[in-house]
Design a protein around this motif. Structure first.
Motif, PDB file in Angstrom:
ATOM      1  N   ALA A 156       3.100  -7.528  14.374  1.00  0.00           N
ATOM      2  CA  ALA A 156       1.526  -8.586  15.048  1.00  0.00           C
ATOM      3  C   ALA A 156       0.547  -8.079  14.445  1.00  0.00           C
ATOM      4  CB  ALA A 156       1.873  -7.400  16.677  1.00  0.00           C
ATOM      5  N   SER A 157      -0.159  -6.807  14.153  1.00  0.00           N
ATOM      6  CA  SER A 157      -1.068  -6.810  13.544  1.00  0.00           C
ATOM      7  C   SER A 157      -1.734  -7.560  12.348  1.00  0.00           C
ATOM      8  CB  SER A 157      -0.969  -5.323  12.790  1.00  0.00           C
ATOM      9  OG  SER A 157      -1.174  -4.542  13.238  1.00  0.00           O
ATOM     10  N   VAL A 158      -0.339  -8.568  11.174  1.00  0.00           N
ATOM     11  CA  VAL A 158      -0.622  -9.381  10.588  1.00  0.00           C
ATOM     12  C   VAL A 158      -0.919 -10.818  10.961  1.00  0.00           C
ATOM     13  CG1 VAL A 158       0.339 -10.859   8.347  1.00  0.00           C
ATOM     14  CG2 VAL A 158       0.170  -8.687   8.572  1.00  0.00           C
ATOM     15  N   ARG A 159      -0.317 -11.195  12.321  1.00  0.00           N
ATOM     16  CA  ARG A 159      -0.250 -11.982  13.283  1.00  0.00           C
ATOM     17  C   ARG A 159      -2.031 -12.213  13.597  1.00  0.00           C
ATOM     18  NH1 ARG A 159       5.053 -12.804  15.993  1.00  0.00           N
ATOM     19  NH2 ARG A 159       6.602 -13.949  14.648  1.00  0.00           N
ATOM     20  N   GLU A 160      -2.769 -11.246  13.674  1.00  0.00           N
ATOM     21  CA  GLU A 160      -3.958 -10.722  14.394  1.00  0.00           C
ATOM     22  C   GLU A 160      -4.797 -11.432  13.419  1.00  0.00           C
ATOM     23  OE1 GLU A 160      -3.516  -7.525  15.822  1.00  0.00           O
ATOM     24  OE2 GLU A 160      -3.173  -7.689  18.260  1.00  0.00           O
ATOM     25  N   GLY A 161      -4.341 -11.305  12.281  1.00  0.00           N
ATOM     26  CA  GLY A 161      -5.619 -11.267  10.874  1.00  0.00           C
ATOM     27  C   GLY A 161      -5.903 -10.035  10.225  1.00  0.00           C
ATOM     28  N   GLN A 162      -4.881  -9.112  11.121  1.00  0.00           N
ATOM     29  CA  GLN A 162      -5.464  -8.268   9.853  1.00  0.00           C
ATOM     30  C   GLN A 162      -4.978  -7.222   8.564  1.00  0.00           C
ATOM     31  OE1 GLN A 162      -5.445  -4.118  12.482  1.00  0.00           O
ATOM     32  NE2 GLN A 162      -4.634  -5.270  14.297  1.00  0.00           N
ATOM     33  N   PHE A 163      -5.577  -6.580   8.174  1.00  0.00           N
ATOM     34  CA  PHE A 163      -5.069  -6.582   6.214  1.00  0.00           C
ATOM     35  C   PHE A 163      -4.657  -5.125   6.723  1.00  0.00           C
ATOM     36  CE2 PHE A 163      -5.311  -4.847   2.403  1.00  0.00           C
ATOM     37  CZ  PHE A 163      -5.107  -5.555   1.566  1.00  0.00           C
ATOM     38  N   ILE A 164      -3.459  -5.305   5.666  1.00  0.00           N
ATOM     39  CA  ILE A 164      -2.423  -3.864   6.367  1.00  0.00           C
ATOM     40  C   ILE A 164      -1.830  -3.847   5.035  1.00  0.00           C
ATOM     41  CG2 ILE A 164      -1.948  -4.770   8.931  1.00  0.00           C
ATOM     42  CD1 ILE A 164       1.264  -5.253   7.405  1.00  0.00           C
ATOM     43  N   GLY A 165      -2.588  -4.328   3.888  1.00  0.00           N
ATOM     44  CA  GLY A 165      -2.062  -3.618   2.516  1.00  0.00           C
ATOM     45  C   GLY A 165      -2.465  -2.214   2.612  1.00  0.00           C
ATOM     46  N   LYS A 166      -2.138  -1.185   1.467  1.00  0.00           N
ATOM     47  CA  LYS A 166      -1.778   0.245   0.726  1.00  0.00           C
ATOM     48  C   LYS A 166      -3.714   0.294   0.241  1.00  0.00           C
ATOM     49  CE  LYS A 166       2.567   1.197   1.039  1.00  0.00           C
ATOM     50  NZ  LYS A 166       3.494   2.373   0.368  1.00  0.00           N
ATOM     51  N   THR A 167      -4.297  -0.711  -0.978  1.00  0.00           N
ATOM     52  CA  THR A 167      -5.017  -0.770  -1.640  1.00  0.00           C
ATOM     53  C   THR A 167      -5.592  -2.297  -1.232  1.00  0.00           C
ATOM     54  OG1 THR A 167      -3.891  -1.941  -3.676  1.00  0.00           O
ATOM     55  CG2 THR A 167      -4.147   0.231  -2.978  1.00  0.00           C
ATOM     56  N   ALA A 168      -6.951  -2.558  -1.086  1.00  0.00           N
ATOM     57  CA  ALA A 168      -7.782  -3.544  -0.674  1.00  0.00           C
ATOM     58  C   ALA A 168      -7.838  -4.152  -2.415  1.00  0.00           C
ATOM     59  CB  ALA A 168      -9.286  -2.794  -0.413  1.00  0.00           C
ATOM     60  N   PRO A 169      -7.771  -5.533  -2.270  1.00  0.00           N
ATOM     61  CA  PRO A 169      -8.034  -6.900  -3.718  1.00  0.00           C
ATOM     62  C   PRO A 169      -9.423  -6.176  -4.228  1.00  0.00           C
ATOM     63  CG  PRO A 169      -6.820  -8.326  -1.080  1.00  0.00           C
ATOM     64  CD  PRO A 169      -7.507  -6.816  -0.662  1.00  0.00           C
ATOM     65  N   TYR A 170      -9.494  -6.321  -5.409  1.00  0.00           N
ATOM     66  CA  TYR A 170     -10.523  -6.559  -5.932  1.00  0.00           C
ATOM     67  C   TYR A 170     -11.809  -7.409  -5.273  1.00  0.00           C
ATOM     68  CZ  TYR A 170     -13.779  -6.657  -9.887  1.00  0.00           C
ATOM     69  OH  TYR A 170     -14.532  -5.792 -10.488  1.00  0.00           O
ATOM     70  N   GLY A 171     -12.896  -6.581  -5.226  1.00  0.00           N
ATOM     71  CA  GLY A 171     -14.438  -7.971  -4.652  1.00  0.00           C
ATOM     72  C   GLY A 171     -14.112  -7.179  -3.280  1.00  0.00           C
ATOM     73  N   TYR A 172     -13.675  -6.963  -2.323  1.00  0.00           N
ATOM     74  CA  TYR A 172     -13.068  -6.303  -0.933  1.00  0.00           C
ATOM     75  C   TYR A 172     -13.037  -4.554  -1.211  1.00  0.00           C
ATOM     76  CZ  TYR A 172     -12.283 -10.912   0.657  1.00  0.00           C
ATOM     77  OH  TYR A 172     -12.286 -12.105   0.826  1.00  0.00           O
ATOM     78  N   ARG A 173     -13.578  -3.768   0.297  1.00  0.00           N
ATOM     79  CA  ARG A 173     -12.820  -2.511   0.811  1.00  0.00           C
ATOM     80  C   ARG A 173     -12.631  -2.459   1.816  1.00  0.00           C
ATOM     81  NH1 ARG A 173     -17.489  -0.425   3.364  1.00  0.00           N
ATOM     82  NH2 ARG A 173     -19.953  -2.136   3.444  1.00  0.00           N
TER      83      ARG A 173
END
Length: 505
Positions: A156-173
């Motif tokens: 449900a969170s991903v469908r809302e567009g949330q990022f739920i990964g453990k670590t942020a991809p390089y270039g993001y926080r």
């Protein structure tokens, strides 16, 4: 029927549940510390002394994913403990029926008590064991229900567009905006990420980009000094940079090992991941991303049918300094094993023949040592090392226990305050636990499989010396016997002083 004996041998087993982790995330006290204190108080009320603590740091579903549980079960089976203190029986196993059966039989056949604040489970009591098994069964059902709710919540969170990964991809926080988990551009690395796409689209290879950033002193993802092509490849293919989020990009494929008992989990790409528009700001335009994907596809080397494996040390021989494998190359028809070009790990390459000679020589030495061990086990290097380690760790445990006893005496005589005593006791108990765990992990030399090991090594030596054996066959045989071979040598231009260290399975 077993009973709690004051002079018995007791240990503690601590493990977090999924609910504990959720409560900690909401700010509650660290679970293991709280449970450790509660079990100490329980032991004090029962008048028993706990001599070892198994702290499960990882949160694994099955026994094979929980190293401390494996150590505990080994100790229980050997009859080392009269009882195990834990907060609930559910802490011992939340795995499938096979895991639950393993745990139940270990305690039943060793007549080991399970002591919880609510109840003492006696393995000789039929009603206690039924209650114990029912508790594990209900725990498994509860685990599945909790896991299902968590999975549904994540989807449900991903469908809302949330990022739920453990670590942020390089270039993001990672950030939380309006109670929604998302990504925001990182001021330090976002410009570098954009430059990577620009450079690759402009015609630079990943190797050239990696070398450029390494020489500029820009920290690589993870904080390493040196950039590698694999990291760049993942970035260039990651559509999170055009504003996408995923669910289950990779899935676990579960199989049984050759023994038909051990469960093997392998992460494999999901052919149909769920992809949604994310809440975060893209760092790369869709048009540029698509152009980069076309360039990646065009630059991908086509697979050749009937490719012959020339490097039979593939995925076995690695540089001891940087961990990268050596690649096969030929110079004037002379086969070489070549270390990759690197500004940070400069290791001299060498000929394949020299590696073969060194490996064969080392394997022959192993055969000789195993043959000596087979004829007189006490003379082997493994036996001497085991004896020395056992004496060292036993002495350390005894010294710590003596210090602990001396501190009790100082406390009674008023030399130590209660605060000082508690601090010293914690340090000494930790020292005892660490030494005990290391002592338990020692494996006494087992000569039962030496005949087979000697036979396998001789077969491998013969294969490496036989020019008619294919590289693929040699590689498979190597991988079945050798875990890895670490390679050391001087820098390019220095004398060839190759050294190898072979680790058997």
């Amino acid at each position: 029927m077993s009973s709690i004996a004051r002079g018995g041998r007791y240990c503690k087993y601590l493990r977090k549940s999924r609910a504990d982790e959720l409560r900690e995330a909401m700010g509650e006290m660290e679970t293991l510390a709280k449970h450790d204190k509660a079990l100490d108080e329980l032991a004090s009320r029962l008048g028993i002394e706990v001599s070892c603590t198994y702290r499960e740091i990882v949160s694994g579903e099955s026994i094979q994913d929980r190293p401390e549980m494996q150590k505990l079960l080994a100790a229980v089976r050997s009859g080392e403990w009269d009882g195990v203190l834990t907060m609930e029986v559910e802490r011992l196993s939340r795995g499938d029926s096979t895991d639950q059966g393993i745990v139940g039989k270990a305690f039943l056949f060793s007549d080991t008590l399970i002591i919880t604040p609510m109840k003492v489970y006696d393995p000789r009591s039929e009603s206690d064991m039924e209650y114990f098994e029912f508790g594990l069964f209900m725990s498994r059902r509860e685990y599945k229900a909790i896991n299902k709710r968590l999975v549904n919540g994540r989807i449900a969170s991903v469908r809302e567009g949330q990022f739920i990964g453990k670590t942020a991809p390089y270039g993001y926080r990672k950030a939380v905006i309006d109670k929604m988990k998302t990504l925001v551009p990182d001021e330090a690395t976002a410009p570098i990420l954009k430059e990577i796409f620009d450079l690759y689209e402009g015609g630079m290879t990943m190797r050239q980009i990696a070398r450029r950033f390494s020489r500029m002193g820009i920290p690589a993802p993870g904080g390493q000094d040196e950039w590698v092509c694999t990291s760049l490849s993942k970035m260039l293919r990651n559509d999170v940079y055009i504003g996408k989020v995923h669910w289950r990009r990779y899935v676990y494929k579960t199989t049984l090992a050759d023994d038909n008992v051990t469960v093997v989990k392998q992460s494999v790409p999901n052919s149909a991941p769920l992809i949604y528009d994310g809440l975060h700001e893209p760092l790369v335009t869709l048009e540029q991303f698509e152009r980069v994907q076309m360039a990646l596809k065009d630059n991908k080397a086509p697979k050749k049918d009937g490719t012959v494996l020339k490097n039979h040390y593939s995925r076995v021989l690695v540089c001891a300094k940087c961990g990268h494998g050596l690649r096969y190359d030929e110079h004037r028809a002379n086969p070489y094993l070549v270390h990759r070009n690197s500004d940070f790990c400069r290791t001299r390459s060498t000929t394949l023949a020299k590696v073969d000679d060194a490996v064969v020589s080392a394997l022959r030495d192993m055969v000789s040592d195993f043959e000596v061990e087979l004829s007189d086990p006490s003379r082997s290097l493994r036996a001497k090392r085991f004896e020395a380690d056992t004496k060292r760790l036993t002495a350390a445990i005894e010294a710590a226990k003596k210090s602990l006893g001396d501190n009790y005496d100082r406390l009674e005589r008023g030399i130590l305050s209660e605060t000082e005593f508690v601090d010293r006791r914690e340090v000494l108990n930790r020292r005892i636990d660490e030494a005990t765990a290391e002592l338990e992990s020692l494996e006494a030399p087992d000569t039962s499989d030496l005949d087979q090991k000697i036979s396998n090594l001789k077969e491998l030596i013969a294969a490496l010396r036989d020019k008619n054996v294919s590289g693929m066959s040699k590689n498979k045989l190597l991988k079945s016997i050798v875990r890895r071979i670490e390679y050391r040598n001087g820098e390019p231009g220095s004398p060839d002083q190759m050294q190898l260290e072979i680790f058997l399975k």
